[in-house]
Write an enzyme that holds these catalytic residues in place. Structure first.
Site, PDB file in Angstrom:
ATOM      1  N   HIS A   1      -6.674   5.255   3.913  1.00  0.00           N
ATOM      2  CA  HIS A   1      -7.853   5.863   3.302  1.00  0.00           C
ATOM      3  C   HIS A   1      -7.555   7.232   2.697  1.00  0.00           C
ATOM      4  CE1 HIS A   1     -12.097   5.943   2.532  1.00  0.00           C
ATOM      5  NE2 HIS A   1     -12.304   7.039   3.238  1.00  0.00           N
TER       6      HIS A   1
ATOM      7  N   ASP B   1      -6.133   0.649   3.514  1.00  0.00           N
ATOM      8  CA  ASP B   1      -7.372   1.427   3.412  1.00  0.00           C
ATOM      9  C   ASP B   1      -8.522   0.770   4.169  1.00  0.00           C
ATOM     10  OD1 ASP B   1      -9.384   3.183   2.419  1.00  0.00           O
ATOM     11  OD2 ASP B   1      -8.368   3.287   0.483  1.00  0.00           O
TER      12      ASP B   1
ATOM     13  N   SER C   1     -13.571   8.760  -1.140  1.00  0.00           N
ATOM     14  CA  SER C   1     -14.451   8.172  -0.133  1.00  0.00           C
ATOM     15  C   SER C   1     -15.914   8.343  -0.563  1.00  0.00           C
ATOM     16  CB  SER C   1     -14.152   8.795   1.235  1.00  0.00           C
ATOM     17  OG  SER C   1     -14.738   8.056   2.265  1.00  0.00           O
TER      18      SER C   1
END
Length: 307
Positions: free
Chosen positions: A285, A258, A118
Site C-alpha cells: 500500500h 497492496d 489511499s
C-alpha cells in the site's frame, strides 16, 4: 503567514496556514532553487482520512527536478485545525473538496497536478469530477473506487493470514474489542503484509501514525479503528458511477501486495476516459516508502507528460 523552515541542496521549504471556514489549513511548499519553467506544481493529498502529510514527504524530491511540491494537512489532523467536538456528519468528502479548492485559490495556482495516495486518491477523484479549471492531471495511488470493493478485497486478504487469525479478529470485532492487544497483533500482521512491507517501519509513516493515534477523530469517524474494519461515515462511499465525468489524464498506481486489491481500482481503469495503470512489483500500500525511486520516476514521468 509564511516562514522558511529549511533548505535542501536543491530546494527551499516554507510553511504557512490558509484560513478555511473559520479554521486553518497548514501547508508545506517545497520550491526548487532552479525551477523548470515547464514543470507545473503538484499538490500531494495524504491518506487516512486523518493520516497527515508526513508519510508522503519522500515525494518532495520532485522539487529536485525543478517542480514545486505542495503538501498540506487536511482539516482535522496534523498541523491544521483539530475539531474533536465536530458532529460526525461534518466529516464528508465534500468538506475536503472545498478545503482543496480554497487552498488552490489562496495559493494563486493557475495550472497544477494532483497526486493522491489511499484516501488521497479517492479525494483526487472527488476533486476531478468537479472539473476545476486549473487541474491538468491526477495520479490515484493505492486507492479504491468504492469502500464496498475495499472491504471485500480486505476480507479476501484476511483469509490468507495464518490459520485462525481472521476468525479471531472477527470475534474481537463482534465484541467491540478492537483495542485488545491480541487483536492489535493481528492488525500488525496484516499491515506488515499489505500496508508497508519495509522493516523497520519508515519514520515518516511512524510520524503520521503517531499524530493520528494522538487525535484520531477524523480517521475513526470516517474510516473506523483500522484499515480493514470500516464502520465509519465512508463505509458506503463510491465514486464508480461518477468516474466518466473525469476528463483529465489519470494515472492509477497500485502495489503487487497492496491492500487496494485489483478489484478495488479496476473501475478507475474501466470508466475514466484517459487513463493508464501500473502495478509496482514487490510493493504494497505504501509503494512510495517501499520503492521510492520507482514511484518518483513512474509518477514523475506521468506528470512531465502532462505539463
Amino acid at each position: 503567514m509564511q516562514r522558511a523552515v529549511s533548505r535542501d541542496a536543491d530546494w527551499s521549504v516554507t510553511t504557512r496556514t490558509v484560513p478555511f471556514e473559520g479554521n486553518e489549513t497548514w501547508v508545506r511548499i517545497s520550491t526548487p532553487l532552479t525551477p523548470d519553467p515547464d514543470a507545473l506544481p503538484v499538490i500531494v493529498l495524504h491518506g487516512g482520512p486523518g493520516m497527515a502529510h508526513n508519510y508522503l514527504l519522500p515525494l518532495e524530491r520532485w522539487a529536485g527536478s525543478g517542480r514545486t511540491v505542495i503538501h498540506y494537512d487536511q482539516i482535522g489532523c496534523g498541523n491544521s485545525s483539530h475539531l474533536p467536538e465536530a458532529d460526525p456528519e461534518y466529516w464528508t468528502p465534500a468538506l475536503f473538496v472545498r478545503e482543496f479548492i480554497n487552498l488552490v485559490d489562496a495559493l494563486g495556482l493557475v495550472d497544477y497536478h494532483v497526486v493522491g495516495q489511499s484516501w488521497g486518491g479517492m479525494l483526487a477523484a472527488e476533486i476531478a469530477v468537479t472539473r476545476p479549471s486549473g487541474l491538468r492531471s491526477i495520479a490515484i495511488c493505492n486507492s479504491p473506487a468504492s469502500m464496498e470493493l475495499w472491504v471485500a478485497g480486505a476480507a479476501r486478504l484476511r483469509t490468507e493470514l495464518p490459520d485462525g487469525m481472521d476468525e479471531a479478529m472477527r470475534r474481537f470485532e463482534d465484541a467491540g474489542e478492537t483495542d485488545a492487544p491480541e487483536y492489535l497483533e493481528y492488525v500488525d500482521e496484516f499491515y506488515r503484509r499489505h500496508v508497508c512491507r519495509t522493516e523497520p517501519m519508515p519514520q515518516e509513516f511512524v510520524d503520521s501514525s503517531a499524530q493520528m493515534e494522538a487525535e484520531p477523530t477524523v480517521y475513526h469517524t470516517m474510516n473506523g479503528p483500522n484499515e480493514f474494519h470500516v464502520i465509519g461515515t465512508l463505509r458506503n462511499w463510491s465514486i464508480v458511477d461518477r468516474l466518466p465525468q473525469i476528463e483529465v489524464p489519470t494515472l492509477v498506481l497500485a502495489g503487487e501486495f497492496d491492500e487496494a486489491t485489483p478489484e478495488t481500482w479496476a473501475p478507475f481503469v474501466e470508466h475514466i476516459r484517459d487513463v493508464r495503470s501500473v502495478v509496482l512489483p514487490g510493493t504494497s500500500h505504501c509503494s512510495h516508502l517501499e520503492d521510492p525511486d520507482l514511484v518518483l520516476d513512474t509518477v514523475g514521468a506521468f506528470l512531465a507528460d502532462h505539463d
